[in-house]
Write a protein that holds these residues in place. Sequence first.
Motif, PDB file in Angstrom:
ATOM      1  N   PRO A  89     -27.934 -36.511 -41.166  1.00  0.00           N
ATOM      2  CA  PRO A  89     -28.175 -35.549 -40.090  1.00  0.00           C
ATOM      3  C   PRO A  89     -27.495 -35.966 -38.784  1.00  0.00           C
ATOM      4  CG  PRO A  89     -30.233 -36.183 -41.174  1.00  0.00           C
ATOM      5  CD  PRO A  89     -29.177 -37.093 -41.687  1.00  0.00           C
ATOM      6  N   ARG A  90     -27.328 -34.988 -37.896  1.00  0.00           N
ATOM      7  CA  ARG A  90     -26.647 -35.263 -36.635  1.00  0.00           C
ATOM      8  C   ARG A  90     -27.319 -36.381 -35.844  1.00  0.00           C
ATOM      9  NH1 ARG A  90     -24.945 -30.016 -33.696  1.00  0.00           N
ATOM     10  NH2 ARG A  90     -27.088 -30.197 -32.999  1.00  0.00           N
ATOM     11  N   ALA A  91     -28.654 -36.364 -35.864  1.00  0.00           N
ATOM     12  CA  ALA A  91     -29.391 -37.402 -35.120  1.00  0.00           C
ATOM     13  C   ALA A  91     -29.087 -38.780 -35.700  1.00  0.00           C
ATOM     14  CB  ALA A  91     -30.889 -37.122 -35.170  1.00  0.00           C
ATOM     15  N   ALA A  92     -28.952 -38.865 -37.034  1.00  0.00           N
ATOM     16  CA  ALA A  92     -28.635 -40.150 -37.669  1.00  0.00           C
ATOM     17  C   ALA A  92     -27.263 -40.626 -37.212  1.00  0.00           C
ATOM     18  CB  ALA A  92     -28.673 -40.004 -39.189  1.00  0.00           C
ATOM     19  N   ALA A  93     -26.313 -39.711 -37.214  1.00  0.00           N
ATOM     20  CA  ALA A  93     -24.949 -40.083 -36.816  1.00  0.00           C
ATOM     21  C   ALA A  93     -24.930 -40.564 -35.365  1.00  0.00           C
ATOM     22  CB  ALA A  93     -24.020 -38.886 -37.005  1.00  0.00           C
ATOM     23  N   ALA A  94     -25.652 -39.867 -34.495  1.00  0.00           N
ATOM     24  CA  ALA A  94     -25.658 -40.237 -33.075  1.00  0.00           C
ATOM     25  C   ALA A  94     -26.312 -41.600 -32.878  1.00  0.00           C
ATOM     26  CB  ALA A  94     -26.396 -39.172 -32.266  1.00  0.00           C
ATOM     27  N   LEU A  95     -27.433 -41.827 -33.562  1.00  0.00           N
ATOM     28  CA  LEU A  95     -28.149 -43.101 -33.388  1.00  0.00           C
ATOM     29  C   LEU A  95     -27.358 -44.259 -33.996  1.00  0.00           C
ATOM     30  CD1 LEU A  95     -31.824 -41.900 -33.995  1.00  0.00           C
ATOM     31  CD2 LEU A  95     -30.787 -42.568 -31.818  1.00  0.00           C
ATOM     32  N   ALA A  96     -26.741 -44.021 -35.155  1.00  0.00           N
ATOM     33  CA  ALA A  96     -25.944 -45.079 -35.787  1.00  0.00           C
ATOM     34  C   ALA A  96     -24.757 -45.435 -34.886  1.00  0.00           C
ATOM     35  CB  ALA A  96     -25.462 -44.625 -37.156  1.00  0.00           C
ATOM     36  N   ARG A  97     -24.146 -44.429 -34.308  1.00  0.00           N
ATOM     37  CA  ARG A  97     -23.008 -44.688 -33.416  1.00  0.00           C
ATOM     38  C   ARG A  97     -23.455 -45.547 -32.226  1.00  0.00           C
ATOM     39  NH1 ARG A  97     -21.763 -39.736 -31.604  1.00  0.00           N
ATOM     40  NH2 ARG A  97     -21.529 -38.989 -33.735  1.00  0.00           N
ATOM     41  N   ALA A  98     -24.623 -45.253 -31.721  1.00  0.00           N
ATOM     42  CA  ALA A  98     -25.082 -45.963 -30.518  1.00  0.00           C
ATOM     43  C   ALA A  98     -25.632 -47.367 -30.820  1.00  0.00           C
ATOM     44  CB  ALA A  98     -26.140 -45.127 -29.804  1.00  0.00           C
ATOM     45  N   PRO A 207     -35.916 -50.164 -28.120  1.00  0.00           N
ATOM     46  CA  PRO A 207     -37.031 -49.447 -27.485  1.00  0.00           C
ATOM     47  C   PRO A 207     -36.863 -47.928 -27.609  1.00  0.00           C
ATOM     48  CG  PRO A 207     -36.013 -51.048 -25.977  1.00  0.00           C
ATOM     49  CD  PRO A 207     -35.127 -50.950 -27.172  1.00  0.00           C
ATOM     50  N   PRO A 208     -37.988 -47.195 -27.783  1.00  0.00           N
ATOM     51  CA  PRO A 208     -37.912 -45.740 -27.976  1.00  0.00           C
ATOM     52  C   PRO A 208     -37.203 -45.018 -26.830  1.00  0.00           C
ATOM     53  CG  PRO A 208     -40.211 -46.503 -27.845  1.00  0.00           C
ATOM     54  CD  PRO A 208     -39.349 -47.706 -27.899  1.00  0.00           C
ATOM     55  N   GLU A 209     -37.323 -45.541 -25.610  1.00  0.00           N
ATOM     56  CA  GLU A 209     -36.643 -44.903 -24.472  1.00  0.00           C
ATOM     57  C   GLU A 209     -35.138 -44.854 -24.725  1.00  0.00           C
ATOM     58  OE1 GLU A 209     -38.849 -47.324 -24.595  1.00  0.00           O
ATOM     59  OE2 GLU A 209     -39.515 -47.960 -22.604  1.00  0.00           O
ATOM     60  N   ASP A 210     -34.600 -45.908 -25.336  1.00  0.00           N
ATOM     61  CA  ASP A 210     -33.161 -45.961 -25.588  1.00  0.00           C
ATOM     62  C   ASP A 210     -32.750 -44.928 -26.639  1.00  0.00           C
ATOM     63  OD1 ASP A 210     -33.532 -48.085 -23.934  1.00  0.00           O
ATOM     64  OD2 ASP A 210     -32.537 -49.572 -25.194  1.00  0.00           O
ATOM     65  N   LEU A 211     -33.641 -44.697 -27.626  1.00  0.00           N
ATOM     66  CA  LEU A 211     -33.346 -43.675 -28.638  1.00  0.00           C
ATOM     67  C   LEU A 211     -33.301 -42.309 -27.969  1.00  0.00           C
ATOM     68  CD1 LEU A 211     -35.935 -44.722 -31.399  1.00  0.00           C
ATOM     69  CD2 LEU A 211     -33.521 -45.360 -31.290  1.00  0.00           C
ATOM     70  N   GLU A 212     -34.291 -42.062 -27.116  1.00  0.00           N
ATOM     71  CA  GLU A 212     -34.388 -40.758 -26.449  1.00  0.00           C
ATOM     72  C   GLU A 212     -33.195 -40.507 -25.542  1.00  0.00           C
ATOM     73  OE1 GLU A 212     -38.357 -41.257 -24.883  1.00  0.00           O
ATOM     74  OE2 GLU A 212     -39.229 -40.246 -26.627  1.00  0.00           O
ATOM     75  N   ALA A 213     -32.711 -41.563 -24.898  1.00  0.00           N
ATOM     76  CA  ALA A 213     -31.554 -41.398 -24.004  1.00  0.00           C
ATOM     77  C   ALA A 213     -30.340 -40.941 -24.812  1.00  0.00           C
ATOM     78  CB  ALA A 213     -31.260 -42.707 -23.290  1.00  0.00           C
ATOM     79  N   VAL A 214     -30.177 -41.455 -26.033  1.00  0.00           N
ATOM     80  CA  VAL A 214     -29.033 -41.078 -26.860  1.00  0.00           C
ATOM     81  C   VAL A 214     -29.225 -39.679 -27.445  1.00  0.00           C
ATOM     82  CG1 VAL A 214     -27.889 -41.569 -29.069  1.00  0.00           C
ATOM     83  CG2 VAL A 214     -28.287 -43.406 -27.426  1.00  0.00           C
ATOM     84  N   LEU A 215     -30.450 -39.372 -27.885  1.00  0.00           N
ATOM     85  CA  LEU A 215     -30.693 -38.092 -28.557  1.00  0.00           C
ATOM     86  C   LEU A 215     -30.835 -36.936 -27.559  1.00  0.00           C
ATOM     87  CD1 LEU A 215     -33.237 -39.295 -31.260  1.00  0.00           C
ATOM     88  CD2 LEU A 215     -30.873 -38.546 -31.653  1.00  0.00           C
ATOM     89  N   GLY A 216     -31.178 -37.274 -26.324  1.00  0.00           N
ATOM     90  CA  GLY A 216     -31.408 -36.224 -25.334  1.00  0.00           C
ATOM     91  C   GLY A 216     -32.632 -35.388 -25.657  1.00  0.00           C
ATOM     92  N   GLN A 217     -33.559 -35.946 -26.428  1.00  0.00           N
ATOM     93  CA  GLN A 217     -34.807 -35.251 -26.748  1.00  0.00           C
ATOM     94  C   GLN A 217     -35.895 -36.288 -27.009  1.00  0.00           C
ATOM     95  OE1 GLN A 217     -33.453 -34.150 -31.188  1.00  0.00           O
ATOM     96  NE2 GLN A 217     -35.488 -33.371 -30.717  1.00  0.00           N
ATOM     97  N   PRO A 218     -37.162 -35.897 -26.838  1.00  0.00           N
ATOM     98  CA  PRO A 218     -38.227 -36.871 -27.068  1.00  0.00           C
ATOM     99  C   PRO A 218     -38.337 -37.259 -28.536  1.00  0.00           C
ATOM    100  CG  PRO A 218     -39.111 -34.753 -26.283  1.00  0.00           C
ATOM    101  CD  PRO A 218     -37.637 -34.588 -26.422  1.00  0.00           C
ATOM    102  N   VAL A 219     -38.718 -38.497 -28.778  1.00  0.00           N
ATOM    103  CA  VAL A 219     -38.959 -38.965 -30.142  1.00  0.00           C
ATOM    104  C   VAL A 219     -40.468 -38.982 -30.337  1.00  0.00           C
ATOM    105  CG1 VAL A 219     -38.762 -40.962 -31.678  1.00  0.00           C
ATOM    106  CG2 VAL A 219     -36.861 -40.348 -30.187  1.00  0.00           C
TER     107      VAL A 219
END
Length: 397
Positions: A89-98, A207-219
């Motif tokens: 999924p797109r979220a996986a690609a974005a998080l893996a990239r980051a 940290p979850p904040e870092d995930l949210e910063a990359v995804l641009g949405q709350p986790v």
Amino acid sequence: MTGPRTAWWKLSGDPASDRPLIQRAAAVLRRGGLVAFPTETVYGLGADAFNAEAVRRIFAAKGRPADNPLIVHVASPADITPDLVTEWPRAAAALARAFWPGPLTLVVPAGPRVPAVVTAGLPTVGVRCPAHEVARALIEAAGRPVAAPSANRSGRPSATRAEDVWEDLAGRIDVLLDAGPAPVGVESTVVDVSGPRPRLLRPGGVPPEDLEAVLGQPVERAAELAPGEPPPSPGMKYRHYAPRAPLELLAPGRDGWEAAAAALRQALAVGGPVAVIGCREDLTRLAEATGLGLVPRDPAQAGAPGPPAGEPGAGAHEAAGGAARDVVALDLGPRDDAAEQARRLFRALRAADAAGATRILALAVPERGLGRTVMNRLRKAASGGEMGAGATGSDRL
Ligand code: TXA
Ligand code: MG
């Protein structure tokens, strides 16, 4: 049970001279053997992820319940192939990239080659590309993905040093690759990106904040279970990270230092040794509040309880309710250094056991960044304890 003879191979840290040992360990994986190896988070217990028989051995060696799925590790993001995952999924690609390589596990729809024993029959698989050079070299040399849970007996604190792996798994695995202490010290963050909204299943090294910063949405935080709620991640329902002695979590910042001092005196009155785990400043504060001569020790160096011979304070304190020598104070590092607290946490839990502690008191750390992960692990360790925490209200911690 007579298991394999475990070989303990110490690496030098120099990739060229370590290559032959890593190649040999990779050959053991290819033959269906079990290899414990360092990652940046904690040591993992690896097997060929596509070999169901080998993966079954992991469950047997750890004493792990069969319904708790394993994380599959790859050497590089390019190794996420359609036989391993059916969707990326797109979220996986974005998080893996980051965050890859690094301490992040992504839960995605499982591919056709992943045996059911790896996923515990779930339609999803957790995948991670670790940052540790030895882990990546090993997986690359094995030429296939490596399924690996943390390399501890099920329910015990995770292993952050080869010595910890040995303590739990000697005689149950084929090879232990020793590259010194794990630099992060707590496990990866686990995020489920297989559904419409990303869900945090386990707080960890990112940290979850870092995930949210990359995804641009709350986790969504699924990490703390409400009573009676079915666990979204099977691992959430098990007793975890628990030392042998019951652990009580105290929050002197909220409940006051007198309450913490009373808890320590009470534990000593029941009978020592008592281990106290906390940030350096807080251990000093507790020493003042109790009048006990606690000497904060680095958990990596901690042996027997009490001040080391010859140090000021040795034998000098016989305050009411117990002697300083019955207390081993395990220092998680400065309050403002959450990374150090994470590095020392599991080592401290194991050091408490090694010191023969009958009770462990843990002082809450500040809940910022990695400090949240540290508190998550302490809460889980406390929920396995017998002492509960009613008196100090730490059931809400
Ligand atoms: O840092 C880490 O993640 C370490 C190193 C070795 O990579 N591994 C680790 O694995 O901590 P383990 O097995 O101790 O914890 C994996 C967690 C468990 O709580 C498990 O339930 C969850 O991840 N998990 C694995 N696959 C899952 C899936 N398909 N769906 C939901 N949860 C999953
Ligand atoms: Mg584990």
